[in-house]
Design an enzyme around this catalytic site. Structure first.
Site, PDB file in Angstrom:
ATOM      1  NE  ARG A   1      -4.292  -1.471   0.140  1.00  0.00           N
ATOM      2  CZ  ARG A   1      -4.246  -2.652  -0.813  1.00  0.00           C
ATOM      3  NH1 ARG A   1      -3.194  -2.990  -1.338  1.00  0.00           N
ATOM      4  NH2 ARG A   1      -5.349  -3.645  -0.591  1.00  0.00           N
TER       5      ARG A   1
ATOM      6  CD  GLU B   1      -2.485   3.091  -5.338  1.00  0.00           C
ATOM      7  OE1 GLU B   1      -3.518   2.235  -5.756  1.00  0.00           O
ATOM      8  OE2 GLU B   1      -1.584   2.892  -5.250  1.00  0.00           O
TER       9      GLU B   1
ATOM     10  CG  HIS C   1      -2.531  -0.889  -6.871  1.00  0.00           C
ATOM     11  ND1 HIS C   1      -2.957  -0.181  -5.725  1.00  0.00           N
ATOM     12  CD2 HIS C   1      -2.540  -2.404  -6.386  1.00  0.00           C
ATOM     13  CE1 HIS C   1      -3.219  -0.934  -4.791  1.00  0.00           C
ATOM     14  NE2 HIS C   1      -3.014  -2.084  -5.196  1.00  0.00           N
TER      15      HIS C   1
END
Length: 331
Positions: free
Chosen positions: A233, A262, A294
């Site tokens: 994360r 993000e 991601h």
């Protein structure tokens, strides 16, 4: 019942539609759930969300007014959902508590080795028929030290790969993983792990206790030539502090599949827009930094398991069953 699924990727859509077939109808949207799009869910008892959807107080209120009673999150992480508000509104929230740990662990190693061996720079050069080796020297991982912050299922998978490289293994976690100990991992305080590791990989969940786990002090504790990888994360790293250290010429490489700001950027095409995030804009200019969008979890195996678990969560809800995936039970 029609399930409205937000933030669905093109490769994910046919998997969702196939898995829900014969059970419920699913309508897939590529837009993410936020304050601007929450009204779309009106009239849908069940919705499905991705990790970059924002389910704060106002969004949950809008969903509740529109009749939504189930949020089925298509990820393990759930820091994007205000669970207290959801519970107060009488909503059920479920997540995917498990999917292939190898997808993320293997990608973390992909990032680490890519920055170590200067793969992006080399590929860019060869496209221009520049075959020089200047500036492309990397290091053997064999015999060096891997520091693993978080040794759950993904951290364990990452550790097994590190063991295969023949690395010394250091770990940090609230509890030791016997499988990692059996591989030769030594659990040490975080500061010692940071100071001694040549490659550091983050595999802890994002929660108040781990917010900016890698802050300015932690970055200063690392070796100047260390490699830092984050596939967990973005909020685990103080990105502004990281940029400051990179400007000082520190670190052999940094591989980031996640970024603390993000939301509203990752999974979207922003190539024709001016990026207002100065920190991210600066971060991607460093030649020893590799940022991906991601995608560590994004394998056929992992996404298939995520979709199957999401379908099961919806079926459990309609049948009145409760599983380990439920974060906020049906009231």
């Amino acid at each position: 019942m029609e399930i409205l699924a937000f933030g669905v990727q093109a490769d994910e859509k046919p998997l969702l539609e196939k898995s829900f077939a014969g059970h419920h109808e699913v309508h897939c949207l590529d837009v993410f759930l936020n304050e601007d799009t929450a009204l779309i869910a009106a009239g849908h008892e069940a919705i499905s969300t991705s990790v970059n959807c924002g389910l704060g107080h106002r969004v949950l209120q809008t969903l509740a007014v529109g009749g939504t009673q189930l949020v089925a999150q298509r990820s393990t992480g759930f820091n994007n959902i205000d669970l207290e508000v959801a519970e107060r509104l009488g909503m059920t929230v479920a997540r995917v508590s498990y999917y292939s740990p190898y997808s993320v662990a293997e990608f973390a190693w992909t990032l680490g080795m890519a920055v170590n061996r200067r793969i992006v720079r080399a590929a860019t050069r060869t496209r221009d028929f520049d075959f020089r080796l200047d500036g492309l020297m990397g290091r053997d991982m064999h015999g060096r030290t891997a520091g693993v912050l978080g040794t759950g299922k993904i951290g364990e998978a990452f550790t097994r790969i590190a063991h295969g490289f023949g690395m010394r293994l250091l770990g940090w976690d609230v509890a030791e993983n016997p499988a990692c100990v059996e591989l030769g991992m030594k659990y040490v305080p975080k500061d010692q792990l940071l100071a001694e590791s040549d490659l550091i990989s983050l595999h802890v969940p994002l929660m108040p206790q781990t917010q900016r786990l890698i802050d300015a002090a932690a970055l200063r504790a690392m070796k100047d030539d260390a490699i830092l990888v984050n596939s967990s994360r973005g909020g685990l790293i103080d990105t502004k502090a990281l940029v400051a250290e990179l400007r000082e010429g520190r670190f052999t490489g940094v591989g980031l599949d996640v970024y603390e700001a993000e939301a509203g950027l990752f999974f979207l095409d922003k190539s024709l827009e001016a990026i207002e995030d100065d920190t991210l804009a600066r971060l991607v200019t460093f030649p020893n930094v590799l940022v991906t969008s991601h995608q560590a979890y994004y394998t056929e195996d992992a996404v298939g398991q995520i979709v199957d678990a999401t379908v099961k969560n919806v079926l459990d809800y309609t049948a009145g069953r409760r599983s380990d995936n439920v974060l906020v039970p049906r009231s």
